[in-house]
Design a protein around this motif. Structure first.
Motif, PDB file in Angstrom:
ATOM      1  N   LEU A 267       0.848  -1.187   0.000  1.00 13.98           N
ATOM      2  CA  LEU A 267       0.000   0.000   0.000  1.00 13.98           C
ATOM      3  C   LEU A 267       0.885   1.237   0.000  1.00 13.98           C
ATOM      4  O   LEU A 267       0.454   2.332  -0.292  1.00 13.98           O
TER       5      LEU A 267
ATOM      6  N   ALA B 113      -2.138  -3.559  -7.567  1.00 11.34           N
ATOM      7  CA  ALA B 113      -3.491  -3.843  -7.100  1.00 11.34           C
ATOM      8  C   ALA B 113      -3.867  -5.295  -7.389  1.00 11.34           C
ATOM      9  O   ALA B 113      -4.414  -5.983  -6.530  1.00 11.34           O
ATOM     10  N   ALA B 114      -3.549  -5.748  -8.602  1.00 12.58           N
ATOM     11  CA  ALA B 114      -3.867  -7.133  -8.960  1.00 12.58           C
ATOM     12  C   ALA B 114      -3.078  -8.103  -8.092  1.00 12.58           C
ATOM     13  O   ALA B 114      -3.613  -9.108  -7.616  1.00 12.58           O
TER      14      ALA B 114
ATOM     15  N   ARG C  54      -1.965  -7.553  -5.053  1.00 13.62           N
ATOM     16  CA  ARG C  54      -2.542  -7.486  -3.719  1.00 13.62           C
ATOM     17  C   ARG C  54      -3.794  -8.359  -3.669  1.00 13.62           C
ATOM     18  O   ARG C  54      -4.044  -9.097  -2.728  1.00 13.62           O
ATOM     19  N   ARG C  55      -4.598  -8.257  -4.736  1.00  6.85           N
ATOM     20  CA  ARG C  55      -5.859  -8.950  -4.806  1.00  6.85           C
ATOM     21  C   ARG C  55      -5.646 -10.471  -4.844  1.00  6.85           C
ATOM     22  O   ARG C  55      -6.321 -11.226  -4.179  1.00  6.85           O
TER      23      ARG C  55
END
Lengths: 685, 253
Positions: free
Chosen positions: B58, B82-83, B85-86
């Motif tokens: 983050l 983001a991907a 993290r997801r």
């Protein structure tokens, strides 16, 4: 005992801190005061007594003042309640810090006083400044000469002060009462009070769809202008109710349906949008419906009044097909002789100094009544003609003008002949499916032939009602029978009128000259009447004279349309702005969570953007739909005012819609900036 | 093998005009093995949250690196982060962070939907998971209708449904009553028991005592660590308390 200055400072401070909310509110208030003053001062202006058509204009402007007053009342209450929600949080804090409700009331009092002072003083200052401009604009549109003297209307000022002071006093009372009833902790939390998921109210949504469908059907199914007038307000109310139902309940139902479709709902591009849209619509449905209705009102108002104004000349020419028309009414058909017709023509020739051109003269009998299946009933119209008649009857109203066949032959240079009991017919709506025309209780004629052209231009103002022109070979007998019948059933003389007319153009004369020709005609007839007792009444229509009447009416309507549109648009813009702000505060947290769960900033921005776009452009699209379906209505209403130019109405509608859409996009972009600065955390409050 | 490797991590916060610098983390290095349950402890301001943010990508470190399963997260471009993290990480937060516009079920589905999974696949994953976490009855409810403990279990389900390599928990028991805390810690142990790697930041001794290893952070550095070995929860609890006492009284190593 604390000084008053302390509360004043607190009030000022609170307003300054929330200037993002207060400034647009105060500006709107001031704008309303300004428009109110402008309209009321124009309505009370001495000009209205002196200028031609001033009465109509005064009435129109007074109507506008009332509309603005009612709208201001509703709208300011709405915005004030929005402000109150934010203010309560601050008051809750003060309350916990030890202020009692009396202290808070004082802050509220000061706040209202400041707002009222700013709004009224600012509005009047703007009003005084712009009243002259508005007056010049109005007079220009009405085709009047414009003076430059600046004038202050004390009556208008007093009225504006009194009215808006009253509104603010009412709002203060409501706010105080609301505060008295609330508890401090509730005040602190009032903004984030627990939110239940929106329930899909199928019943309301269905009612909305049905109402809207019915209103649209009504708009499409009406054929007669008079019916349109009678049903217009019914349709408007139905559309307003349907719009609210659809935006509030229908939108949630739609989201629920989409959610049920798992293949659609569980896609990255729909998932977040659809579910948060349901919440958004629950809160914003009413606001969006209001925007939609305001937009529709603006569009209908502007497109119709501008069409009237720009189509005014057509309407004038329709109503007065000749520069001048001299009509003489006779009691007995036997008085309508060739000599008397000649006499009229000679009078016209003398009065216009030989400059007349395209002169036509003719004799007619005019009867009207309810028409059904080839039978005209004069008797029915004697008993009941007013706007409250059943709509179905209004649609049956017809006017029949009966000419001698000899006039047709004379004017057209033809040698047609008919047997007695036969006639030729021309219909203003181009169709006449029956083979005879009967005046109930009197004559029946067999229709030998229908005509596609008339030898004279008839006034199309009467095409509100379909007109049949009948050419009969034995006019005097026919007219005697019908007038005798009409007199027998106690009809007014105006229900079956014999008249002779002489109409002509006056090319090369300006308006003043034409008006003096009219005066010369009046003088000449006054001199003539003594020698001819049969000439009981006459009228002289002058297009030049009507023109100022027309344009003071159309000009003031257009002017009012513009003024009201400005007010409504400003109101819609303010609602949009407040929506964006409140959405921003709510989305801030959601934004944060979504990021942590694995959405990129770009994805979030795109999702939010598409939601905001949908939410804000839905009213615009809906307003466009309303406008499209209102078109047949509006078309008939402007026909009532004599404008029949459909392409012009289409053009003004499209231009108004595009202009409005452009403006809407600007407002959206302006307010979207405020929204993003909140969402991205630039303003954490 | 190590699933998470942290090398020489350093994070310096600079105030707006660059006049003041705060060193939140300096020289932090540790590694986490596959299947471990690591608790990171420290006082407020010790750099725990900063560390977690860096692990979750983050935030970006000033220097040093975070390797998750061999991938350097600090070097990933923003659009991939983001991907990543997801797909690779699951989060559990102190304040649950459930979206109030979604039902519990939809909240849990959120990461899968973002990953573009089909609804059938999502259902297949949720059913056993919901049974394991005891939330099968709650799936159709909205967050405002259920208790804090239930919300946190839903949040755990959301974190686990992507089958992440690493479950990151930030004070997961911070907003829970003692009964819910016990339940949640039991769940974590159970999930860990079937091989899920967990890194939990906490300052609750009780929470930490369920872990297999406890890292102590003070002033931006790993100050000490405890291994469970064969200790019971109670014994580990005692050891943690002792360590904290030493930390608080400022004893040097």
């Amino acid at each position: 005992m604390m000084k008053n200055g302390f509360y004043l400072r607190l009030a000022l401070d609170g307003m300054r801190k929330n200037r993002r909310l207060y400034l647009p509110y105060l500006l709107t208030c001031a704008g309303m005061v300004m428009m109110f003053y402008i309209l009321s001062s124009l309505a009370n202006s001495p000009l209205m007594q002196t200028m031609h058509g001033g009465d109509t204009m005064k009435m129109t402007l007074n109507l506008g003042t009332i509309v603005i007053a009612i709208f201001a009342l509703l709208f300011l209450f709405y915005t004030n309640s929005f402000l109150a929600r934010r203010r309560n949080k601050e008051f809750g804090l003060y309350n916990i810090l030890g202020m009692n409700k009396r202290n808070l009331s004082r802050i509220l009092l000061w706040e209202t006083l400041i707002s009222a002072l700013f709004a009224i003083a600012g509005g009047l200052a703007g009003g005084l400044l712009f009243a002259k401009l508005a007056e010049m604009f109005l007079l220009h549109m009405a085709g009047e000469k414009v003076g430059y003297a600046l004038r202050v209307e004390p009556g208008g000022i007093l009225m504006a002060i009194a009215f808006f002071a009253l509104i603010f006093a009412l709002m203060l009372t409501v706010s105080l009462a609301r505060m008295r009833l609330s508890k401090p902790l509730d005040m602190l939390k009032s903004e984030s009070a627990g939110e239940k998921p929106p329930k899909a109210n199928w019943l309301f949504a269905l009612a909305g769809v049905i109402l809207l469908g019915a209103a649209y059907y009504l708009a499409l199914s009406i054929r007669e202008p008079l019916t349109a007038l009678a049903l217009f307000f019914v349709a408007v109310l139905m559309v307003i109710a349907a719009t609210y139902l659809l935006f509030i309940a229908g939108s949630v139902v739609l989201c629920r349906i989409l959610q049920k479709n798992k293949g659609y709902y569980y896609r990255p591009e729909h998932f977040v949008s659809v579910s948060s849209m349901a919440f958004r619509m629950k809160r914003n449905g009413a606001g969006l419906a209001s925007i939609c209705i305001l937009a529709t009102m603006v569009l209908v108002m502007l497109s119709s009044t501008s069409c009237l104004y720009f189509g005014g000349e057509d309407a004038l020419r329709g109503q007065c097909p000749y520069d001048m028309e001299l009509d003489a009414a006779f009691d007995r058909p036997s008085d309508c002789t060739a000599e008397s017709l000649d006499r009229l023509c000679r009078l016209a020739h003398d009065a216009s100094g030989g400059q007349e051109s395209g002169l036509v003269s003719f004799t007619t009998l005019e009867v009207s009544g309810y028409f059904d299946g080839g039978v005209l009933d004069i008797n029915s119209i004697v008993r009941a003609v007013d706007m409250s008649s059943p709509v179905s009857l209004l649609e049956k109203l017809r006017s029949v003008e009966v000419f001698p066949l000899s006039d047709y032959n004379r004017l057209m240079g033809t040698e047609l002949s008919l047997e007695p009991g036969e006639a030729m017919l021309w219909s203003s709506d181009g169709k006449y499916p029956w083979d005879s025309l009967t005046v109930k209780g009197s004559r029946t004629v067999h229709i030998r032939d229908t005509l596609s052209t008339l030898p004279v231009r008839i006034s199309t103002s009467s095409t509100l009602v379909t007109v049949y022109c009948l050419f009969v070979p034995d006019w005097e007998d026919y007219a005697s029978d019908v007038t005798a019948y009409a007199a027998g059933i106690g009809a007014d003389r105006s229900d079956a009128v014999c008249s002779q007319s002489c109409a002509f153009d006056l090319p090369g004369m300006d308006e003043d000259e034409q008006i003096s020709v009219r005066q010369a005609l009046i003088d000449a007839i006054d001199g003539h009447k003594d020698g001819n007792s049969a000439l009981t009444s006459f009228s002289i229509g002058s297009r030049a004279l009507y023109r100022s009447d027309f344009f003071s009416a159309y000009g003031s309507l257009f002017f009012l349309g513009i003024i009201l549109s400005i007010v409504f648009i400003a109101a819609a813009a303010l609602i949009i702005y407040y929506k964006q702000l409140s959405e921003g505060y709510e989305d801030q947290r959601r934004f944060d969570i979504m990021q942590k769960v694995g959405m990129t900033k770009d994805e979030i921005r795109r999702t939010v953007n598409s939601q905001v776009l949908t939410v804000f452009f839905a009213p615009l699209l809906m307003a466009g739909l309303h406008l499209a379906f209102a078109f047949p209505f509006v078309q008939k209403l402007v026909r009532l005012w004599g404008v029949m130019n459909t392409p012009l109405l289409i053009a003004t509608s499209v231009i108004c819609y595009l202009a409005f859409a452009l403006f809407y996009v600007f407002v959206y972009r302006g307010t979207a900036r405020a929204y993003y600065s909140i969402v991205s955390g630039g303003d954490a409050r | 093998m190590s699933i998470l490797e942290v090398h020489d991590l350093k994070k310096v916060y600079t105030s707006c005009f660059g006049t003041q610098k705060v060193e939140a983390l300096r020289r932090v290095s540790f590694s986490v093995e596959q299947g471990e349950y690591v608790a990171v402890m420290g006082e407020s301001g010790s750099g725990k949250t900063t560390l977690l943010n860096l692990l979750a990508a983050l935030d970006r470190p000033t220097s040093g690196s975070v390797l998750l399963d061999g991938v350097d997260t600090s070097a990933l471009p923003e659009k991939d982060v983001a991907a990543f993290r997801r797909d690779q990480l699951g989060f559990v937060f102190q304040d649950f962070n459930l979206l109030d516009t979604f039902t519990i079920e939809d909240n849990i589905y959120l990461p899968l939907v973002l990953a573009g999974k089909s609804h059938a696949e999502m259902e297949k994953r949720l059913t056993p998971l919901a049974r394991e976490l005891g939330i099968s009855e709650l799936l159709k409810k909205y967050p405002y209708e259920i208790s804090g403990g239930q919300k946190q279990r839903a949040a755990v389900a959301r974190a686990l449904i992507t089958e992440p390599k690493l479950l990151l928990a930030d004070e997961p028991t911070g907003a829970l009553d003692s009964r819910s805390t016990d339940e949640l810690l039991g769940l974590f142990a159970q999930v860990n028991g079937r091989g899920q790697t967990i890194v939990m930041v906490t300052h609750s001794v009780k929470a930490a005592s369920h872990a297999t290893r406890v890292l102590f952070i003070r002033d931006g550095e790993v100050y000490h660590q405890l291994y469970r070995g064969r200790d019971t929860n109670e014994q580990l609890y005692q050891k943690i308390s002792d360590t904290l006492t030493v930390l608080a009284t400022g004893g040097d190593r």
